[in-house]
Design an enzyme around this catalytic site. Structure first.
Site, mmCIF file in Angstrom:
data_model
loop_
_atom_site.group_PDB
_atom_site.id
_atom_site.type_symbol
_atom_site.label_atom_id
_atom_site.label_comp_id
_atom_site.label_asym_id
_atom_site.label_seq_id
_atom_site.Cartn_x
_atom_site.Cartn_y
_atom_site.Cartn_z
ATOM 1 N N ARG A 1 -14.542 -16.204 -41.092
ATOM 2 C CA ARG A 1 -13.757 -17.413 -41.380
ATOM 3 C C ARG A 1 -14.624 -18.447 -42.101
ATOM 4 O O ARG A 1 -14.137 -19.181 -42.966
ATOM 5 C CB ARG A 1 -13.123 -17.990 -40.103
ATOM 6 C CG ARG A 1 -12.139 -19.128 -40.376
ATOM 7 C CD ARG A 1 -11.340 -19.516 -39.140
ATOM 8 N NE ARG A 1 -10.185 -18.667 -38.946
ATOM 9 C CZ ARG A 1 -8.983 -18.852 -39.490
ATOM 10 N NH1 ARG A 1 -8.769 -19.895 -40.285
ATOM 11 N NH2 ARG A 1 -8.008 -18.020 -39.265
ATOM 12 N N GLU B 1 -6.220 -26.676 -35.056
ATOM 13 C CA GLU B 1 -7.618 -26.775 -35.489
ATOM 14 C C GLU B 1 -7.848 -27.631 -36.738
ATOM 15 O O GLU B 1 -8.870 -28.309 -36.833
ATOM 16 C CB GLU B 1 -8.185 -25.371 -35.769
ATOM 17 C CG GLU B 1 -8.303 -24.502 -34.541
ATOM 18 C CD GLU B 1 -8.513 -23.043 -34.943
ATOM 19 O OE1 GLU B 1 -7.540 -22.411 -35.376
ATOM 20 O OE2 GLU B 1 -9.649 -22.573 -34.849
HETATM 21 N N1 MTE Z 1 -5.731 -29.192 -27.745
HETATM 22 C C1 MTE Z 1 -5.982 -29.411 -26.437
HETATM 23 N N2 MTE Z 1 -5.470 -30.497 -25.840
HETATM 24 N N3 MTE Z 1 -6.761 -28.557 -25.708
HETATM 25 C C2 MTE Z 1 -7.332 -27.436 -26.289
HETATM 26 O O1 MTE Z 1 -8.026 -26.673 -25.620
HETATM 27 N N4 MTE Z 1 -7.617 -26.100 -28.355
HETATM 28 C C3 MTE Z 1 -7.590 -26.116 -29.833
HETATM 29 C C4 MTE Z 1 -6.254 -26.660 -30.336
HETATM 30 N N5 MTE Z 1 -5.943 -27.902 -29.667
HETATM 31 C C5 MTE Z 1 -7.091 -27.188 -27.689
HETATM 32 C C6 MTE Z 1 -6.235 -28.101 -28.376
HETATM 33 C C7 MTE Z 1 -7.795 -24.795 -30.428
HETATM 34 S S1 MTE Z 1 -9.368 -24.242 -30.621
HETATM 35 C C8 MTE Z 1 -6.749 -24.023 -30.874
HETATM 36 S S2 MTE Z 1 -7.011 -22.543 -31.640
HETATM 37 C C9 MTE Z 1 -5.351 -24.442 -30.701
HETATM 38 O O2 MTE Z 1 -5.245 -25.687 -30.032
HETATM 39 C C10 MTE Z 1 -4.620 -23.364 -29.907
HETATM 40 O O3 MTE Z 1 -3.315 -23.708 -29.612
HETATM 41 P P1 MTE Z 1 -2.110 -23.563 -30.657
HETATM 42 O O4 MTE Z 1 -2.281 -22.268 -31.383
HETATM 43 O O5 MTE Z 1 -0.901 -23.581 -29.797
HETATM 44 O O6 MTE Z 1 -2.222 -24.742 -31.572
HETATM 45 N N1 HPA Z 2 -9.291 -17.324 -35.283
HETATM 46 C C1 HPA Z 2 -9.432 -17.374 -33.945
HETATM 47 N N2 HPA Z 2 -9.700 -16.310 -33.219
HETATM 48 C C2 HPA Z 2 -9.829 -15.133 -33.839
HETATM 49 C C3 HPA Z 2 -9.692 -15.021 -35.226
HETATM 50 C C4 HPA Z 2 -9.415 -16.179 -35.983
HETATM 51 O O1 HPA Z 2 -9.283 -16.137 -37.221
HETATM 52 N N3 HPA Z 2 -9.882 -13.724 -35.558
HETATM 53 C C5 HPA Z 2 -10.132 -13.089 -34.398
HETATM 54 N N4 HPA Z 2 -10.098 -13.934 -33.364
HETATM 55 MO MO1 MOS Z 3 -9.306 -21.775 -31.283
HETATM 56 S S1 MOS Z 3 -11.289 -21.812 -31.783
HETATM 57 O O1 MOS Z 3 -8.969 -20.439 -32.430
HETATM 58 O O2 MOS Z 3 -9.370 -21.053 -29.754
#
Ligand code: MTE
Ligand code: HPA
Ligand code: MOS
Length: 780
Positions: A309, A721
């Site tokens: 990534r 993210e």
């Molecule tokens: N927001 C909160 N409050 N707590 C979390 O742990 N994790 C982040 C983001 N926002 C997180 C957060 C990360 S690393 C990801 S990948 C996404 O939330 C995952 O949730 P989603 O795919 O439903 O957005």
């Molecule tokens: N994002 C988060 N987690 C993952 C990914 C990615 O692109 N690929 C494999 N695990």
């Molecule tokens: Mo988020 S770093 O893809 O859990």
């Protein structure tokens, strides 16, 4: 729309303290405490050990080593290079060696002190440079790119090169790693986990116990923050609790204390990167060559996907006609680093933003103009270095709007004036873009399942494979289910995530939780509505055969089901569900979704890894005190693209939170180990995450309105993210302030995080250079 903004489904429970996290679950009287004895050495041979005295402590029920593992001694999620308990050697300080189960934590600690183990310390690799010198590489070197970079660099009017260090970052989820395992009949076990990846937790627990998956149930009610730190590493504590549960036949809870959690678990990967850029007099990028090196720690974990990534985001938001990216992942004797919001994206983008920033300073241009000049185009100059076309490019739109709404040009003038008038205080300003690819780059992971059940009182229970970690996924799923059924959201409950309800799921990660699970839920509801419509058509037509209701005209709306063309034929939703039961209609259905149209060749590094891109931009203004190195963020303006947001309130929360977490990474969060590989920054007194004081004094966040993303559920865009990387604007605003010391003619030394120490040293060096040669541009 009035339904758009229900609050987070657990908000009320969070603030009243009623929300149940694993540590809040009522304990059985038979429940034991589990603790972990971890390695005090970064690298050592285990010569011998004697557990007999520890095992004899009254109240201690089990002391386990790798020999006591009934299944495989393995918990590597992708590559099997991570023992569950150390066997023969330890590879980092903090690695689990023994497990203890006792009636209280005190007896466990007593037993721990009685464990006799003889370590023979070995040489440890503690930095990327160490690892490079000793050729301690994990996997193979990878590369991607296009064009003829070497040739283009040779013919470019200007060339700059440099090196960038970006630091590690501790997740600092409020809930530390925890798991409670409860034994069932024979070999059955239920794991109450704090895991972003229940299916993988199930797999690894089954493997260490040596049982099939259908004997292991993993349940996740909610996670007290994951941020990627529980994408794989929530598995570890679950495996340890499961082993103790199996050994004792009792429920066992393992919950790490904050310091232990910080010592034992992996962080964001630090990167050592090099770049070379060729550009013309206007600042147009002609060729860029980037080398990325990451510190994986002692095992592979997700390091290769994270590096991938990073490579896929090393272009930032910019078109580079000739580009090459090479990467290497290095093994060190530190905890295995892991996913963290952005997943390598921030590390890759930091390099390209540095490139742009340096090009601008070299040409004495405002970096905002150099950025604009190099953004991906809409009709041409719109393919990435891995061959994906940047469709629906919103960079120019967001840039124009944000430059105007943030009053960038006027503030630039005011800042220049301020800087001329102040010797010891300097202000800086920067705008940086985000273009973040949405989809797991491990393509098969882009799938989701759901199980939706309707009861004959008209209430609905939704199960899906995603986990709730505070990001609001369950709230959005509830809204999606309500909209699909045409009912009010209080009819809908989203259950705890449960591997026995929805199997073989991906982690809740890559920001794709709503995209994937929302679509699977919609799919299940479509099946149910079909069945219900068909049965109801029969019921309507039976009553009065002279009027014909067509199944395709059945409407689900306002908590009623009706015939669109004969509106008098209608029924309250609950009444209809009661009838469905009498008519023997199945009211449960599974749903499934896989992202269409993506796929790429990992070896060649070309294709379409992403379903779409999320865009955003941030403008940050920083005030730097040159005597103390203290930074104040005076103002931040953000315009972020979340498509047609399912829940703007929640998405705004993700933007605020993501940005501030990013500010921590780029400013104060510094991880240090001593010369023996012991973590020095293992508690909040030495590791500084942002507080309320570090939030920009003036913080103006908006979501881009009126630009739907039609191929995704609700025409929305993932938002978890991407906002993290908007914080690069704060980082470069600090650099811009330092740059004012040399009247923007000298390149300040800079790295990430820009701690007070980095700032003070940089100022010192700038002042020294000024004394030697007052006006000279450094090109390194
Ligand atoms: N927001 C909160 N409050 N707590 C979390 O742990 N994790 C982040 C983001 N926002 C997180 C957060 C990360 S690393 C990801 S990948 C996404 O939330 C995952 O949730 P989603 O795919 O439903 O957005
Ligand atoms: N994002 C988060 N987690 C993952 C990914 C990615 O692109 N690929 C494999 N695990
Ligand atoms: Mo988020 S770093 O893809 O859990």
């Amino acid at each position: 729309m009035e339904m758009k903004q229900p609050p987070h489904e657990s908000a009320w429970l969070h603030v009243t303290g009623e929300a149940v996290f694993v540590d809040d679950m009522p304990a059985s009287t038979r429940q034991l405490v589990g603790t972990v004895y971890y390695s005090p050495h970064a690298h050592a041979r285990i010569r011998s050990c004697d557990l007999s005295a520890a095992r004899a402590v009254p109240g201690v029920h089990a002391v386990l080593s790798f020999r006591d593992i009934p299944g495989a001694n393995q918990m590597g999620p992708v590559v099997h290079d991570e023992p569950c308990l150390a066997e023969g050697e330890v590879h980092f300080a903090g690695q689990a060696v023994f497990l203890i189960a006792g009636e209280t934590e005190d007896v466990c600690l007593k037993a721990e002190r009685l464990i006799r183990v003889e370590f023979e310390p070995l040489d440890a690799i503690l930095s990327i440079n160490d690892a490079i010198a000793r050729n301690s590489m994990l996997g193979i070197q990878r590369s991607m790119g296009r064009g003829s970079v070497g040739v283009a660099l040779k013919s470019a009017p200007h060339v700059l090169r440099g090196e960038l260090l970006t630091g590690a970052q501790e997740h600092w989820y409020l809930e530390t790693q925890v798991a409670l395992c409860v034994p069932g009949e024979h070999r059955e076990i239920t794991v109450h986990a704090s895991s972003q990846n229940p299916s993988e937790t199930q797999t690894l627990v089954a493997e260490v116990l040596g049982v099939p998956k259908n004997e292991v149930v993993v349940e996740v009610r909610r996670i007290g923050g994951g941020f990627g730190g529980k994408e794989t590493q929530g598995n570890h504590v679950a495996c340890w609790a499961a082993l103790l549960c199996r050994a004792t036949g009792r429920p066992v809870k393992v919950r790490l204390h904050r310091d232990d959690d910080m010592i034992m678990t992996g962080k964001r990967h630090r990167f050592l990167s090099r770049y070379e850029v060729g550009f013309d007099d206007d600042g147009r990028l002609l060729a860029v060559q980037i080398e990325l090196n990451s510190d994986a720690g002692a095992a592979t974990d997700l390091s290769h996907a994270i590096m991938e990534r990073a490579m896929l985001h090393a272009d930032g938001a910019y078109f580079v006609p000739h580009m090459s990216v090479v990467s290497r992942v290095w093994r060190t004797n530190l905890p295995s680093n892991t996913a963290f919001r952005g997943f390598g994206g921030p590390q890759g983008m930091a390099v390209m933003e540095t490139v742009i920033d340096r090009v601008a300073r070299f040409l004495r241009k405002d970096a905002a103009d150099v950025r604009k000049l190099n953004f991906y185009g809409t009709e041409s100059r719109n393919t990435t270095h891995y061959g994906q076309t940047v469709e629906n490019n919103r960079l120019h739109l967001i840039y124009d709007r944000l430059m105007a709404s943030s009053d960038y040009r006027e503030r630039r003038r005011a800042i220049d004036e301020f800087n001329r008038a102040h010797e010891f205080l300097k202000k800086g300003l920067a705008i940086t873009p985000v273009k973040f690819g949405i989809s797991f780059t491990t393509t098969f992971l882009n799938q989701a399942g759901a199980l939706v059940v309707v009861y004959d009182d008209g209430t609905i229970l939704v199960n899906h494979g995603g986990t709730e970690m505070g990001q609001g996924l369950h709230t959005k799923i509830r809204q999606i289910a309500a909209a699909e059924f045409g009912v009010s959201i209080d009819r809908i409950k989203v259950t705890a995530t449960d591997t026995s309800k929805v199997p073989n799921t991906p982690p809740t990660a890559a920001s794709s939780g709503t995209d994937l699970n929302g679509a699977a839920v919609k799919n299940a509801i479509g099946t149910l509505k079909d069945r219900i419509a068909e049965a109801l058509t029969v019921i309507f037509n039976e009553k009065d055969p002279s009027v014909r209701t067509d199944k395709n005209e059945i409407l689900f709306q306002n908590d009623r089901i009706s015939d669109r063309r004969h509106p008098h034929r209608q029924m309250e939703f609950a009444e209809a569900m009661g009838l469905m039961r009498l008519r023997q209609i199945s009211l449960s259905a599974t749903g499934f979704y896989r992202t269409p149209g993506i796929g790429w060749d990992k070896v060649k590094g070309v294709g379409r890894p992403f379903h779409y891109y999320a865009f955003g931009m941030g403008v940050s203004e920083a005030l730097v005190d040159l005597l103390t190195g203290h930074v104040d963020l005076l103002r931040t303006d953000i315009l972020h693209d979340a498509g047609d947001s399912v829940n703007p309130g929640i998405d705004m929360g993700q933007v605020y939170g993501g940005y501030v977490q990013g500010v921590g990474w780029v400013t104060t969060e510094e991880i240090r180990w001593d010369a023996k590989g012991h973590l020095l920054t293992h508690s909040p007194d030495t590791y500084k995450i942002p507080t309320a004081h570090d939030i920009p004094k003036d913080f103006r966040v908006s979501l881009l309105q009126g630009f739907p993303n039609p191929t995704v559920i609700g025409s929305s865009k993932a938002v978890g993210e991407p906002p993290f990387m908007l914080a690069l604007s704060a980082w470069l605003a600090i650099k811009d302030a330092l740059s004012a010391v040399g009247n923007h003619m000298l390149e300040p030394e800079f790295s990430l995080p820009a701690t007070s120490e980095v700032i003070l040293l940089s100022v010192d060096n700038l002042k020294k250079s000024l004394q030697q040669k007052p006006i000279k541009v450094l090109t390194k």
